[in-house]
Scaffold this motif. Structure first.
Motif, PDB file in Angstrom:
ATOM      1  N   GLY A 108       0.810  -1.218   0.000  1.00 18.92           N
ATOM      2  CA  GLY A 108       0.000   0.000   0.000  1.00 18.92           C
ATOM      3  C   GLY A 108       0.840   1.263   0.000  1.00 18.92           C
ATOM      4  N   ILE A 109       1.907   1.270  -0.795  1.00 13.85           N
ATOM      5  CA  ILE A 109       2.798   2.443  -0.823  1.00 13.85           C
ATOM      6  C   ILE A 109       2.847   3.024  -2.246  1.00 13.85           C
ATOM      7  CG2 ILE A 109       4.257   1.717   1.109  1.00 13.85           C
ATOM      8  CD1 ILE A 109       6.240   0.598  -0.968  1.00 13.85           C
ATOM      9  N   ALA A 153       8.391   3.754  -0.652  1.00 15.43           N
ATOM     10  CA  ALA A 153       7.958   4.073  -2.019  1.00 15.43           C
ATOM     11  C   ALA A 153       8.763   3.225  -3.006  1.00 15.43           C
ATOM     12  CB  ALA A 153       8.172   5.555  -2.326  1.00 15.43           C
ATOM     13  N   ILE A 154       8.142   2.958  -4.138  1.00 18.33           N
ATOM     14  CA  ILE A 154       8.810   2.201  -5.214  1.00 18.33           C
ATOM     15  C   ILE A 154       8.875   3.134  -6.417  1.00 18.33           C
ATOM     16  CG2 ILE A 154       8.731   0.125  -6.647  1.00 18.33           C
ATOM     17  CD1 ILE A 154       6.903  -1.128  -4.462  1.00 18.33           C
ATOM     18  N   LYS A 155      10.086   3.274  -6.960  1.00 19.68           N
ATOM     19  CA  LYS A 155      10.253   4.252  -8.034  1.00 19.68           C
ATOM     20  C   LYS A 155      10.750   3.597  -9.312  1.00 19.68           C
ATOM     21  CE  LYS A 155      10.809   8.168  -5.057  1.00 19.68           C
ATOM     22  NZ  LYS A 155      11.687   9.102  -4.402  1.00 19.68           N
ATOM     23  N   VAL A 185      10.746  -1.242 -12.191  1.00 16.45           N
ATOM     24  CA  VAL A 185      11.265  -0.833 -10.878  1.00 16.45           C
ATOM     25  C   VAL A 185      12.746  -0.481 -11.002  1.00 16.45           C
ATOM     26  CG1 VAL A 185      11.845  -1.697  -8.577  1.00 16.45           C
ATOM     27  CG2 VAL A 185       9.605  -2.189  -9.562  1.00 16.45           C
ATOM     28  N   GLU A 186      13.117   0.676 -10.447  1.00 15.89           N
ATOM     29  CA  GLU A 186      14.523   1.083 -10.469  1.00 15.89           C
ATOM     30  C   GLU A 186      15.063   1.300  -9.055  1.00 15.89           C
ATOM     31  OE1 GLU A 186      14.596   4.538 -13.030  1.00 15.89           O
ATOM     32  OE2 GLU A 186      13.603   3.399 -14.611  1.00 15.89           O
ATOM     33  N   GLN A 187      14.244   1.849  -8.186  1.00 12.66           N
ATOM     34  CA  GLN A 187      14.757   2.234  -6.869  1.00 12.66           C
ATOM     35  C   GLN A 187      13.680   2.129  -5.788  1.00 12.66           C
ATOM     36  OE1 GLN A 187      15.725   6.476  -5.882  1.00 12.66           O
ATOM     37  NE2 GLN A 187      17.823   5.699  -6.003  1.00 12.66           N
ATOM     38  N   LEU A 188      14.104   1.711  -4.605  1.00 14.24           N
ATOM     39  CA  LEU A 188      13.202   1.683  -3.450  1.00 14.24           C
ATOM     40  C   LEU A 188      13.605   2.782  -2.490  1.00 14.24           C
ATOM     41  CD1 LEU A 188      13.219  -2.153  -2.652  1.00 14.24           C
ATOM     42  CD2 LEU A 188      11.774  -0.900  -4.282  1.00 14.24           C
TER      43      LEU A 188
END
Ligand code: NAP
Length: 309
Positions: free
Chosen positions: A121-122, A207-209, A214-217
């Motif tokens: 849920g982020i 957050a997931i970016k 996906v590249e970065q948490l």
């Protein structure tokens, strides 16, 4: 609109439902098992099952599901595919309404609808699901050959599936919100000894970016310190939520999490309705429990039907 009546309907075809189907078929009860997707339920999401008795070398989740279904069918389990969207648990007749507009009724019902993975849920999670965010290592691990993935969670699922991921990924980072794993000790020992697995303790993913993947948490530790971790994928394995959207939760006196309480015989608050497997309100969710509860539920249904007639 068609309507068909059975003495017993089993809703769901995971280990609990398939075992109930086996027992109902062997008891020669007038029964029907309704499954929404593929028979097997959540074990289809499990790479390898090492703690189901009778398989000393372990067995894949897919093969165990296949064997359970074949076993029930050998005794002529009656089953169909269908999506039950609502039900009316009257006494004595229970009515199940399917998505295609048909309805079925029964004297006795065993609810084996199981559970599904809990999301974090982020921000970024929904947008990148299927593009690097996954809830099933068994399904998606081969996409991460020679890559770096994160696993969130410290339970049996997270630790077991992290080990599976190391067959493909170069590096698996387990991110856990505490400094101690919940998983059973033998799985912990294997994970700690695996050179491809490392740990980030006392931290949450906030957050997931990424753009197309996906590249970065973004991480935050329990002292509020923020950091980032570059990964190619993230597996969210933080427990389960009940598959209960078709159930009358108030009638069944569902618990705060939406799971269904039962007595030791799997009887719910509604006469003639049993619940077995992961949908039950309980602490331990194992394949072996689900199967045992499926058997118990059929015996409870038989007793109920005998007293009804
Ligand atoms: P689980 O045992 O409930 O563990 C969930 C893990 O996720 C816990 O470590 C929990 O942290 C963490 N978590 C929960 N919510 C979180 C959040 N919002 N953010 C970050 N972390 C969060 O779930 P599971 O591992 O999916 O297992 C489900 C059931 O299946 C269990 O009964 C399990 O024993 C069973 N299972 C058994 C096997 C096996 O026997 N081989 C394999 C797979 C699953 P905390 O520890 O801090 O609570």
């Amino acid at each position: 609109m068609t309507s068909t009546h059975h003495k017993l309907i089993i809703l769901g075809g995971g280990p609990a439902g398939l075992t109930a189907g086996l027992y109902a078929a062997r008891a020669r009860m007038d029964h029907l098992l309704i499954e929404k997707g593929a028979e097997g339920g959540q074990i289809l999401l499990t790479d390898w099952i090492d703690n189901y008795p009778g398989f000393p070398d372990g067995i894949s989740g897919f093969d165990l599901a296949d064997k359970m279904a074949a076993h029930a069918k050998r005794f002529e389990m009656n089953s169909m595919f269908g999506n039950v969207v609502s039900m009316d648990l009257g006494e004595p007749i229970k009515q199940l309404n399917l998505e295609d507009g048909t309805s079925l009724s029964c004297d006795s019902l065993i609810i084996c609808t199981g559970a599904h993975p809990r999301p974090l849920g982020i921000p970024g999670e929904k947008e990148l699901t299927g593009k690097g965010v996954s809830y099933c290592a068994t399904c998606d691990a081969p996409f991460y050959r020679n890559q770096h993935v994160a696993v969130v969670g410290g339970g049996n699922t997270a630790i077991q599936e992290a080990a599976h991921l190391t067959k493909f990924a170069d590096k698996v980072t387990i991110i856990h919100r505490r400094d101690e794993l919940r998983a059973t000790k033998i799985l912990q020992e294997k994970a700690f000894a695996n050179p491809k697995i490392d740990f980030i303790w006392n931290s949450n993913v906030t957050a997931i970016k990424g753009n197309d993947g996906v590249e970065q948490l973004q991480l935050m530790d329990n002292d509020g310190k923020e950091s980032t971790l570059n990964v190619d994928g993230i597996f969210v394995l933080i427990g389960v939520l009940p598959n209960n959207e078709m159930l009358p939760l108030a009638d069944l006196k569902a618990d705060d999490g939406g799971f269904i309480p039962t007595d030791l015989e799997t009887r719910t608050a509604v006469a003639g309705v049993m619940a077995a497997g992961d949908i039950r309100s309980k602490e331990v969710r194992q394949v072996i429990n689900a199967a045992g509860e499926g058997a118990t539920a059929v015996l409870a249904a038989e007793n109920y039907l005998t007293n009804l007639s």
